[in-house]
Design a protein around this motif. Structure first.
Motif, PDB file in Angstrom:
ATOM      1  N   TRP A 127       0.842  -1.179   0.000  1.00  0.00           N
ATOM      2  CA  TRP A 127       0.000   0.000   0.000  1.00  0.00           C
ATOM      3  C   TRP A 127       0.885   1.238   0.000  1.00  0.00           C
ATOM      4  O   TRP A 127       1.888   1.274   0.728  1.00  0.00           O
ATOM      5  CB  TRP A 127      -0.867   0.033   1.260  1.00  0.00           C
ATOM      6  CG  TRP A 127      -1.816  -1.117   1.403  1.00  0.00           C
ATOM      7  CD1 TRP A 127      -2.969  -1.318   0.686  1.00  0.00           C
ATOM      8  CD2 TRP A 127      -1.717  -2.214   2.302  1.00  0.00           C
ATOM      9  NE1 TRP A 127      -3.579  -2.478   1.098  1.00  0.00           N
ATOM     10  CE2 TRP A 127      -2.837  -3.046   2.084  1.00  0.00           C
ATOM     11  CE3 TRP A 127      -0.791  -2.595   3.279  1.00  0.00           C
ATOM     12  CZ2 TRP A 127      -3.068  -4.214   2.806  1.00  0.00           C
ATOM     13  CZ3 TRP A 127      -1.022  -3.752   3.992  1.00  0.00           C
ATOM     14  CH2 TRP A 127      -2.143  -4.551   3.751  1.00  0.00           C
TER      15      TRP A 127
ATOM     16  N   VAL B 198      -6.986  -3.389   9.241  1.00  0.00           N
ATOM     17  CA  VAL B 198      -7.112  -3.858   7.866  1.00  0.00           C
ATOM     18  C   VAL B 198      -7.114  -5.381   7.876  1.00  0.00           C
ATOM     19  O   VAL B 198      -6.118  -6.004   8.233  1.00  0.00           O
ATOM     20  CB  VAL B 198      -5.952  -3.340   6.995  1.00  0.00           C
ATOM     21  CG1 VAL B 198      -6.160  -3.724   5.542  1.00  0.00           C
ATOM     22  CG2 VAL B 198      -5.810  -1.841   7.147  1.00  0.00           C
TER      23      VAL B 198
ATOM     24  N   GLN C  78     -12.585  -7.368   3.585  1.00  0.00           N
ATOM     25  CA  GLN C  78     -12.685  -7.503   2.133  1.00  0.00           C
ATOM     26  C   GLN C  78     -14.011  -8.163   1.720  1.00  0.00           C
ATOM     27  O   GLN C  78     -14.661  -7.760   0.771  1.00  0.00           O
ATOM     28  CB  GLN C  78     -11.522  -8.370   1.655  1.00  0.00           C
ATOM     29  CG  GLN C  78     -11.023  -8.029   0.304  1.00  0.00           C
ATOM     30  CD  GLN C  78      -9.780  -8.865  -0.018  1.00  0.00           C
ATOM     31  OE1 GLN C  78      -9.465  -9.846   0.653  1.00  0.00           O
ATOM     32  NE2 GLN C  78      -9.078  -8.474  -1.054  1.00  0.00           N
TER      33      GLN C  78
ATOM     34  N   THR D 246     -14.591  -3.638   1.549  1.00  0.00           N
ATOM     35  CA  THR D 246     -13.684  -2.517   1.269  1.00  0.00           C
ATOM     36  C   THR D 246     -12.236  -2.933   1.501  1.00  0.00           C
ATOM     37  O   THR D 246     -11.953  -3.861   2.246  1.00  0.00           O
ATOM     38  CB  THR D 246     -13.950  -1.308   2.198  1.00  0.00           C
ATOM     39  OG1 THR D 246     -14.063  -1.803   3.518  1.00  0.00           O
ATOM     40  CG2 THR D 246     -15.171  -0.549   1.791  1.00  0.00           C
ATOM     41  N   GLU D 247     -11.360  -2.219   0.853  1.00  0.00           N
ATOM     42  CA  GLU D 247      -9.937  -2.473   1.035  1.00  0.00           C
ATOM     43  C   GLU D 247      -9.222  -1.148   1.262  1.00  0.00           C
ATOM     44  O   GLU D 247      -9.724  -0.096   0.917  1.00  0.00           O
ATOM     45  CB  GLU D 247      -9.355  -3.133  -0.215  1.00  0.00           C
ATOM     46  CG  GLU D 247      -9.763  -4.576  -0.356  1.00  0.00           C
ATOM     47  CD  GLU D 247      -9.285  -5.163  -1.667  1.00  0.00           C
ATOM     48  OE1 GLU D 247      -8.060  -5.113  -1.906  1.00  0.00           O
ATOM     49  OE2 GLU D 247     -10.128  -5.645  -2.441  1.00  0.00           O
TER      50      GLU D 247
ATOM     51  N   GLN E  98      -6.612   1.571   0.360  1.00  0.00           N
ATOM     52  CA  GLN E  98      -5.989   1.962  -0.897  1.00  0.00           C
ATOM     53  C   GLN E  98      -4.722   2.774  -0.701  1.00  0.00           C
ATOM     54  O   GLN E  98      -3.722   2.518  -1.343  1.00  0.00           O
ATOM     55  CB  GLN E  98      -6.986   2.748  -1.744  1.00  0.00           C
ATOM     56  CG  GLN E  98      -6.562   2.837  -3.191  1.00  0.00           C
ATOM     57  CD  GLN E  98      -7.760   2.875  -4.098  1.00  0.00           C
ATOM     58  OE1 GLN E  98      -8.609   3.761  -3.955  1.00  0.00           O
ATOM     59  NE2 GLN E  98      -7.875   1.925  -5.001  1.00  0.00           N
TER      60      GLN E  98
ATOM     61  N   SER F 163     -10.916   1.710  -0.849  1.00  0.00           N
ATOM     62  CA  SER F 163     -11.175   1.416  -2.258  1.00  0.00           C
ATOM     63  C   SER F 163     -12.448   2.112  -2.735  1.00  0.00           C
ATOM     64  O   SER F 163     -12.606   2.419  -3.905  1.00  0.00           O
ATOM     65  CB  SER F 163     -11.277  -0.093  -2.458  1.00  0.00           C
ATOM     66  OG  SER F 163     -12.155  -0.651  -1.499  1.00  0.00           O
TER      67      SER F 163
ATOM     68  N   THR G 247      -3.789  -8.767   7.617  1.00  0.00           N
ATOM     69  CA  THR G 247      -4.152  -9.400   6.351  1.00  0.00           C
ATOM     70  C   THR G 247      -3.416 -10.728   6.187  1.00  0.00           C
ATOM     71  O   THR G 247      -3.151 -11.179   5.097  1.00  0.00           O
ATOM     72  CB  THR G 247      -3.811  -8.471   5.180  1.00  0.00           C
ATOM     73  OG1 THR G 247      -2.530  -7.893   5.429  1.00  0.00           O
ATOM     74  CG2 THR G 247      -4.817  -7.376   5.031  1.00  0.00           C
TER      75      THR G 247
END
Lengths: 468, 451
Positions: A134, A167, A192, A224-225, A227, A243, A257
């Motif tokens: 990222w 995340v 996600q 959602t992720e 970005q 995202s 993650t």
């Protein structure tokens, strides 16, 4: 002449003994895999054992890091053994970094340039947090939750945190969320998928946990992720972009993650790696006298539907035991056996035994019961055609490992398991017994009238002892 | 969220201090008019304070294990508040045992704190209060109030809820109300569940005389006491382990489990403590047995000495050192320093006897659930008896320890559902020990021994 032969035999025997005693084992990594290996090598031999780790002085329970942050335990409480354990068992501990493995002369080099020779090397270096690239990852205020240093980082950074973003919606993600919530932080989880851990948990269970997380005042953003990460002038995280284009202000980003094998120290060696260190059934690598166990090992053989890298506490422990036997001359193969795992999602305990698919699979069905008000459910997974039970998924209910294991191992049919389900109950005494609820679900599904049997601890033990 | 929480915490503190202030003011003889209302007002505000504190701690939160910041809070990490509480408790016990006049005891007219309890004592048994009456009321009240807190804390765990209702019941009815009523009916003051050797004066001459002077009911009580010691207790311990007494019935256990719950993690888990524990507790058991035989011997023969032992002197030293100093002053006074079960673990001869029975003649055990242990340490940390539960659980072994009082907290705090308190006649440990692999069963890792 015969005297000479006897003498020679004796001499050989003594030399042989000496060689046995003098074998020098070095274990890199003091986690559950490395420590279990050391304990079992000590049980089985007099080899000299050195454990090298640059993470902590002593073995600790990695899964308990969250409890230190939450104040349930102190650091010394999650250290599994008292200090005298190590000297008593003649296990030498070194807090050092291994920078190179020289397989040509059976030695390793430490950061302080010391060179140590080994006869056998066990690599148990575990995992590390997986970071994706990222933009903005270099800023301050970002960490995973895996190492002791991660805990220390989050602790030190805590006063600055108002709003934290996690995340990833897996086991580490929810632990981070719980930790930060107990300190009164605002927490947003980025998941996600469209429901919590839905690639592992069946739909109903995933929904239950998702709702439970919300009840703990954690905000979840599904689908959602992350970005991009933005920082203030002092390079401290200030906000992120999703995202979806949404911007969230935050002072901390927890990365959850997933993890990947921590195999940096094998660079420039001939030890074959893929994602992890490739090992055979005896947990040997391709290089003589080098073994690998735990999260960093990648099995070259797997059971149906099982992963080649199973980064869980239990696999590490089992591999540690197996590798110790192989090192001490008792050949033993590692088989993954019947899968089991457990976790706790805030207040919901979770246990799984055997095969429990997250998504609908052709030919696999389940009997599922869920409590009307409380966060409890029981799922029994079975093969549609043969009606043989292949898995259990429990939320907020404790089941007996050995009983579930035996049912699956012995390929017992659903009807028998359902009738005898109380054999498996492991909730504290006086807890509600949900036998009749499961029987009701079964009867409704198959239009039968079976009844639940009553079982005591003695019936459980009797049941388990029948096992050959 | 945090603001209303802060108010709640402040409010609970204010209520509690208001209630306590009546005690303190009465110590300095501020009040001149005495009425039950004053005591009720005081106890009521303390209750309100504790309930408000529960609301602050658990209110609006889902049921579950809530040990957050136990090791950061000054009251529960041997911090300054803990030390102050410890000093106050210790001072109270010292006054109670040796300087009751400080609390206002007087043969003519009670003053101070004890005077505050006169109206209640008068309405219960037509006598003015003694220091022991004050102690009994406060003790029972503490078990009740903190018992309620405990029940709210563990409301999701029926074992904990029922167990706590049981200790409240036995304290309120058996230890407090029944003896007071018996006294009122000119019967011996006797706590029926208080067994020898915890009750070390059971075989004292005055106690036995008390029973036999009270006719058939008195005799019945004496024989019930004997029955408990020799038949009732061994049977119950055989079926359920020592927990039937230590964490379901006993008053000392009752206080430890309720008022002492916030300090349970302070018990030492070291191997050294375990060694000290075994030496101390069995020495005291031996001492109480010798003392009791001596007392009975003197009673029967009229001789002052049994062998070279002055029985009366030994009896009075035991009462002073063990009965008062150890069980009271250290046992409760040091809750915030050494944990809640110091007396039960290191001193109680009753626990020693029940422990031996539990270890060798009992169906009770804590079962470990296969290979699910993650060695996190919650079980060991929250074991009030200082048992390193994890050491057994992570090897897949069951826990069979003499000292285990079966409180069930290890099972409650386990995040992975590994521990369960169970009774059964079959020996589950068979073949589990020895040099066997520690995970659930061999099928997990197939043993293929080629050599």
């Amino acid at each position: 002449m015969s005297n000479f032969i006897q003498f020679y035999a004796l001499l050989e025997f003594i030399v042989h003994l000496n060689i046995l005693e003098m074998k020098k084992v070095i274990i890199i990594g003091n986690g559950i895999a490395g420590t279990t290996a050391a304990r079992w090598i000590r049980k089985l031999s007099d080899y000299s054992i050195q454990i090298i780790s640059d993470e902590s002085d002593y073995f600790f329970s990695r899964t308990a890091l969250m409890y230190v942050y939450m104040g349930h335990m102190r650091w010394q409480d999650i250290q599994v053994y008292e200090e005298h354990f190590w000297s008593k068992n003649k296990i030498e501990l070194l807090n050092q970094t291994v920078i190179h493995i020289n397989e040509s002369d059976n030695s390793i080099t430490l950061r302080n340039s010391t060179k140590l020779n080994y006869d056998i090397l066990v690599i148990a270096t575990g995992s590390k947090t997986k970071f994706y690239d990222w933009p903005g990852l270099q800023f301050k205020g970002i960490s995973g939750l895996y190492f002791k240093s991660d805990l220390e980082y989050i602790e030190a950074h805590s006063p600055k945190i108002n709003h934290a973003v996690i995340v990833g919606g897996g086991l580490i993600g929810i632990e981070l969320a719980e930790m930060l919530i107990t300190r009164g932080k605002q927490v947003t989880m980025l998941v996600q998928e469209d429901s919590y851990w839905s690639n592992i948990l069946p739909k109903e269970e995933s929904k239950m946990v998702s709702e439970h997380i919300l009840q703990h005042h954690v905000e979840i953003k599904f689908g959602t992720e992350l970005q991009e990460i933005f920082a203030s002038e002092s390079n401290e995280v200030s906000s992120i972009k999703l995202s979806s284009g949404e911007i969230i202000n935050c002072e901390y980003i927890g990365i959850a993650t997933g993890v990947s094998p921590n195999i940096e120290c094998l660079k420039h060696t001939n030890v074959k790696t893929n994602k992890g260190i490739l090992v055979d059934k005896n947990l040997r690598t391709n290089v003589k006298n080098i073994y690998a166990v735990g999260d960093c090992a990648e099995l070259q053989f797997t059971n149906d539907g099982r992963k080649a890298i199973e980064a869980v506490w239990y696999s590490g422990r089992m591999m540690g035991e197996v590798v110790a036997h192989n090192i001490c001359g008792i050949e033993m193969e590692y088989e993954q056996g019947i899968w089991f795992n457990s976790a706790k999602f805030f207040d919901i305990e979770y246990q799984v035994y055997g095969y429990v698919p997250a998504k609908a699979v052709e030919g696999v069905e389940s009997v599922f019961w869920q409590h009307e008000r409380e966060d409890k459910s029981i799922r029994i997974v079975f093969d549609s055609r043969s009606k043989i039970v292949i898995g259990f998924n429990l939320m907020g209910v404790r089941f007996r490992h050995e009983v579930c294991d035996k049912w699956i191992q012995d390929k017992i049919e659903l009807v028998e398991v359902v009738q005898d389900i109380s054999l498996a109950f492991f909730d504290p005494e006086f807890s509600r017994n949900y036998s009749s609820n499961i029987v009701d679900v079964y009867n409704a599904k198959f239009n039968t009238k079976i009844r639940a049997k009553v079982n005591s601890l003695n019936s459980v033990l009797h049941f388990l002892k029948i096992k050959a | 969220m945090t603001i209303s929480n802060g108010i709640m915490k402040g409010l609970s503190l204010a209520f509690g201090l208001l209630g306590l202030s009546i005690f303190i003011l009465s110590l300095f003889d501020v009040f001149t008019y005495f009425h039950n209302g004053l005591l009720i007002f005081s106890l009521g505000f303390i209750l309100l304070g504790v309930l408000t504190y529960c609301k602050y701690l658990y209110g609006g939160k889902l049921a579950g294990i809530k040990n957050n910041f136990v090791w950061q809070k000054s009251e529960s990490n041997r911090g300054i508040i803990g030390i102050i509480v410890s000093i106050i408790l210790t001072a109270f016990y010292v006054c109670l045992y040796w300087y009751p006049e400080v609390l206002g005891k007087s043969d003519i007219q009670n003053t101070g704190l004890i005077r505050l309890f006169d109206p209640l004592s008068l309405s219960l048994k037509n006598k003015v209060a003694s220091e022991w009456f004050v102690y009994g009321v406060l003790y029972t009240f503490a078990i009740l109030v903190f018992g309620i807190k405990f029940i709210i804390k563990y409301r999701h765990n029926r074992y904990q809820v029922l167990r706590t209702i049981s200790v409240i019941f036995f304290q309120l009815i058996f230890a407090f109300l029944l003896p007071e009523f018996m006294l009122r009916m000119n019967l011996p003051y006797n706590d029926l569940k208080n067994m020898w050797p915890l009750n070390y004066y059971f075989f004292d001459q005055w106690n036995i005389n008390n029973f036999f002077d009270a006719g058939s009911i008195g005799k019945a009580m004496f024989y019930f006491g004997l029955f408990l010691i020799f038949i009732g207790s061994p049977l119950l311990t055989y079926f359920y382990g020592k927990r039937w007494y230590c964490s379901w019935v006993c008053g000392c256990g009752g206080l430890a489990e309720t008022a002492g719950d916030s300090f349970r993690h302070l018990s030492s888990k070291s191997l050294t403590s375990w060694r000290v524990e075994r030496i101390l507790i069995y020495s005291i058991l031996l001492l109480v047995v010798v003392m009791t035989i001596g007392v009975i011997y003197s009673y029967k023969t009229g001789s002052q000495y049994w062998f070279f032992i002055n029985t009366a002197s030994l009896r009075s030293w035991y009462g002073f050192l063990i009965g008062a100093a150890f069980s009271g002053v250290i046992g409760v006074g040091f809750y915030p320093i050494l944990g809640s079960r110091v007396w039960c673990r290191f001193g109680c001869p009753m626990a020693a006897i029940l422990g031996i029975q539990q270890k060798y003649f009992s169906r009770f055990r804590i079962t470990t659930n296969g290979g699910q242990c993650i060695s996190c340490g919650n079980c060991s940390t929250y074991c009030e008896m200082g048992i390193d539960v994890r050491a057994y659980a992570q090897r897949g072994e069951n826990i069979l320890r003499a000292s285990c009082v079966g409180c069930g907290i290890c099972s409650a705090v386990c995040p992975r559902g590994v521990l369960k308190l169970e009774n059964g006649s079959t020996d589950i440990t068979e073949g589990r020990r020895s040099n066997k692999l520690s995970f659930v069963n061999e099928s997990e890792v197939k043993l293929i021994q080629l050599k």
